[in-house]
Design a protein around this motif. Structure first.
Motif, short mmCIF file in Angstrom:
data_model
loop_
_atom_site.label_atom_id
_atom_site.label_comp_id
_atom_site.label_asym_id
_atom_site.label_seq_id
_atom_site.Cartn_x
_atom_site.Cartn_y
_atom_site.Cartn_z
N PRO A 140 0.67 9.14 -4.96
CA PRO A 140 -0.26 9.46 -3.87
C PRO A 140 0.44 9.76 -2.55
CG PRO A 140 -1.05 7.56 -5.08
CD PRO A 140 0.32 7.85 -5.59
N SER B 61 0.84 -1.20 0.00
CA SER B 61 0.00 0.00 0.00
C SER B 61 0.88 1.24 0.00
CB SER B 61 -0.89 0.02 1.24
OG SER B 61 -1.56 -1.19 1.38
N ASP B 62 0.25 2.39 -0.25
CA ASP B 62 1.03 3.62 -0.21
C ASP B 62 1.49 3.89 1.22
OD1 ASP B 62 -1.38 4.83 -2.48
OD2 ASP B 62 0.72 4.41 -2.96
N LEU C 54 -7.93 12.42 -1.30
CA LEU C 54 -6.71 11.78 -1.76
C LEU C 54 -7.05 10.37 -2.21
CD1 LEU C 54 -3.62 12.02 -1.92
CD2 LEU C 54 -3.54 11.09 0.37
N HIS C 55 -6.20 9.76 -2.93
CA HIS C 55 -6.52 8.46 -3.51
C HIS C 55 -5.41 7.48 -3.14
CE1 HIS C 55 -8.37 5.87 -6.42
NE2 HIS C 55 -7.36 5.86 -7.22
N ALA C 56 -5.15 7.35 -1.85
CA ALA C 56 -4.02 6.52 -1.41
C ALA C 56 -4.53 5.20 -0.82
CB ALA C 56 -3.21 7.27 -0.35
N SER C 57 -3.77 4.15 -1.04
CA SER C 57 -4.16 2.86 -0.45
C SER C 57 -3.53 2.75 0.94
CB SER C 57 -3.71 1.71 -1.34
OG SER C 57 -2.36 1.87 -1.72
N ARG C 58 -4.23 2.07 1.86
CA ARG C 58 -3.77 2.04 3.25
C ARG C 58 -3.79 0.63 3.79
NH1 ARG C 58 -8.28 5.02 2.60
NH2 ARG C 58 -9.59 3.66 3.85
#
Lengths: 304, 434
Positions: B324, B272-273, B362-366
């Motif tokens: 991101p 993930s980011d 925002l479009h970040a993966s977690r």
């Protein structure tokens, strides 16, 4: 620096459902349209639903008829419809007409639409249209949905404090909280994360038949990855809760406020009340016919 | 019989005394021979089993010198052989571990590269039901050394596989810093770096052989570093980390009040980011749940459902060099520059809030880290230390975030988990009085 929120759409695959492909070619505009799922138990709602759509003049909409009675009803009223070929066990779910189960079906049926390259504004049938929602969509995220929230913080998210006095110095914990997306009105773009979302929701509903589809829809959209679970990576946008009204906002807040009442919403979803038909008709009378007393007889909540 | 005896006796008395005495002599000789044989062959004449059963003879047999017994010199040689082989064994085991880890990381990397290629390569059709997988692992940036050549050189030396632990420190936290790097060294983690916010810390690190980096002077950052309290200094990290990401490095950002008990790099998913530890204290609060809101006045629809999750702790997170991620740092830094907000709150809001009118999300993966491995101090002091099973689990790190007496608790954690003192944690209350 701007990261990508707007994922690329998939290449359409007509072989998935050629019959539906032909219907969509006829009724969609700009490769998008409004879709609703109905069985004969919801016939009365359907009547008000498409009456409002026709009145606003929205051309691109489609009824997914889950049985012949609805199919015939649509045909006789010149309403575009599509009757899907459902696999045996799913068919039995559609016929019983329990609200929740039909609701779960939508995730399976929408899959075909997205595979064919069409973006869908999925609509429940207890909704009244007052403007064309197509004019109000941002189309910059995988899922753009109306909210169950009733003010800025519950609708768009906030930091909720959790107090634990026994911890002393660190008695405040912080958490992020947001009211659920309403799976009765959402715009879903034909992208890979969206298709994966449908897969995941329907897959879980098959395994957990007692689960509520709206909750599963939200969990898959919101939970990050954690040990034992890979989160989905879809972008989300919450629709303006004054334009895409839920009935709690309307009956508890908007109708009592002199300023808010002047704003004409885009849609009103009678989700928070059981006497849906009466309230739907009242909303039409109030906003479209100008009958300012139409909403008065109804309480904020409901007795049962 | 009686008759023969009588016969013997009668014969004896008749003058056969000579024969009687010969018999007596024969008997005596027989007895004597018997004694001799008993002496010479204590185990019997015909016994074939040579096993020693009589302990009295053990010593003499040893001294007779059978070839399988050891002399002291030979014993010593064998002992040193054993030691040498054990060492070699341990060494080989370590190599196996390292190679397995390398293999796992290579597999992870290959898997992610494949996924990225599949999704980003070209626009393509979706597959059949159940097979569609969207991309969580965003592609990394192309590194840009020109951003900060001096830092690029330092990172080349210190980082391992383009990732490292980074901490920000000013002289206020010097004593905690000592415990911080003592544990990192003890665990044997080679890739870590202290970003020194003043000269005192820089010298302290250098004299203790701790990799350190001091930025070029920048009035904005330096004034905060000098005079700012905990929160203000904490906010600096979002500006400072940007360069690390631009140079193409993944960073495990660490606060100073953290005790390392295992190497965290062996536990990261890297998919993930942002991969962060949580402030939550059980499965629901840590990983997310439906928090039902009751409004009885609504009657039929009294229950409203909400998504709720405890915030990510911005004192320990792994951030990959993707677009991101950089946008996240920029957004947080920007908001902190314009308002007096808490950096952890802003960090979480930017990560969690969807887009809505007037705000583009925002479009970040977690990914949330396992809260028993990456432990916050509430979990440790309120739950783990009181549970017989959980106590035996060795965490990867312990972050003393929920308590103000950080140094003493950090030292107690070391006593408990490293030195095995079972009562080291007992004297601390669950919470704290001030």
């Amino acid at each position: 620096m701007k990261s990508l929120r707007t994922n690329p759409t998939v290449i359409p695959d007509v072989s998935v459902n050629p019959r539906l492909a032909k219907i969509l070619e006829k009724f969609a505009v700009g490769r998008e349209l409004i879709v609703t799922l109905v069985n004969s138990k919801m016939k009365d709602y359907l009547e008000v639903w498409f009456a409002s759509i026709k009145r606003v003049g929205i051309p691109n909409y489609l009824v997914v008829a889950l049985d012949d009675e609805i199919a015939n009803f649509c045909e006789s009223n010149e309403v575009p419809f599509y009757k899907p070929d459902l696999v045996g066990r799913i068919d039995s779910v559609a016929r019983t007409g329990v609200n929740k189960d039909v609701s779960g079906l939508k995730f399976l049926i929408l899959w075909d639409f997205l595979q064919l390259g069409y973006s869908v504004l999925l609509s429940d049938v207890d909704l009244v249209y007052l403007q064309n929602p197509i004019d109000y969509l941002y189309r910059d995220c995988d899922v753009e949905s109306m909210t169950d929230g009733h003010n800025n913080i519950t609708a768009y998210g906030y930091d909720e404090l959790f107090e634990e006095p026994s911890m002393g110095w660190a008695k405040n914990s912080h958490s992020i909280r947001i009211w659920l997306y309403n799976s009765g009105l959402f715009y879903i773009r034909s992208t890979i994360p969206s298709i994966e979302l449908l897969d995941r929701v329907f897959g879980r509903l098959l395994k957990e038949p007692e689960a509520w589809d709206q909750l599963v829809f939200n969990e898959e959209l919101f939970f990050p990855s954690h040990p034992g679970y890979n989160g989905l990576h879809a972008s989300k946008r919450t629709m303006d809760f004054y334009l895409f009204l839920n009935s709690k906002v309307l009956f508890r807040t908007v109708r009592k406020d002199a300023n808010l009442i002047k704003t004409k919403p885009v849609t009103v979803h009678i989700n928070y009340h059981p006497d849906k038909l009466a309230r739907m008709k009242a909303v039409m009378e109030f906003y479209m016919d100008g009958n300012l007393d139409a909403l008065k007889p109804f309480p904020d909540g409901s007795e049962w | 019989m009686a008759g023969r005896r009588e016969g013997l006796l009668t014969r004896n008395s008749n003058g056969n005394s000579l024969r009687g005495s010969r018999i007596a002599v024969a008997i005596t000789i027989g007895v004597l021979l018997g004694c001799v044989f008993a002496f010479l062959y204590p185990h019997g004449l015909f016994r074939s089993d040579p096993q020693i059963t009589n302990p009295r003879f053990v010593k003499s047999n040893l001294q007779v010198g059978s070839p399988s017994c050891e002399s002291p010199e030979r014993l010593k040689m064998l002992k040193s052989d054993i030691v040498a082989l054990s060492e070699k064994n341990a060494d080989l085991k370590k190599q196996v571990r390292e190679l397995t880890e390398k293999l796992r990381l290579a597999e992870q990397g290959k898997d992610q590269a494949q996924k990225q290629f599949m999704v980003l390569g070209e626009q393509h059709k979706a597959g059949p039901f159940g097979t569609v997988k969207s991309l969580r692992t965003n592609p990394t940036l192309i590194p840009d050394d020109s951003v900060n050549p001096r830092l690029a050189k330092i990172l080349e030396e210190v980082a391992v596989r383009k990732e490292l632990i980074v901490a920000l420190a000013n002289s206020n936290v010097k004593s905690s810093l000592a415990v911080w790097f003592a544990n990192i060294k003890r665990v044997g983690i080679p890739n870590y770096l202290v970003v020194a916010l003043d000269d005192d810390i820089e010298n302290f690190c250098k004299s203790n052989n701790v990799p350190v980096y001091k930025r070029d002077p920048d009035e904005d950052i330096d004034s905060v570093a000098r005079t700012g309290g905990n929160h203000a200094v904490s906010g600096l990290k979002f500006r400072i980390l940007r360069e690390f990401l631009q140079l193409g490095y993944s960073v495990l950002l660490s606060d100073i009040d953290i005790v390392y008990l295992q190497n965290p790099f062996e536990y990261l998913y890297r998919d993930s980011d942002v991969e962060s530890m949580t402030d939550g204290h059980n499965n629901y609060t840590a990983y997310g749940y439906n928090d039902v809101f009751d409004e009885p006045a609504m009657g039929w629809a009294r229950y409203a459902h909400t998504m709720r999750i405890w915030v990510y702790n911005s004192g320990f997170f792994y951030i990959r060099p993707t677009i991101p991620s950089i946008e996240l740092l920029d957004r947080v830094a920007d908001r902190l520059a314009h308002s007096k907000a808490w950096d952890q709150a802003v960090f979480n809001e930017e990560l969690f809030f969807p887009s809505h009118p007037g705000y583009t999300g925002l479009h970040a993966s977690r990914r949330t880290m396992d809260f028993y491995l990456f432990m916050n101090s509430k979990v440790l002091f309120k739950t783990v230390r009181k549970d017989a099973k959980l106590k035996k689990l060795k965490p990867v790190i312990v972050h003393v975030n929920y308590h103000p007496d950080k140094l003493s608790r950090m030292e107690a954690v070391v006593e408990y988990y490293v030195n095995g003192k079972q009562d080291a944690l007992d004297r601390f209350p669950d919470g704290s009085n001030w």
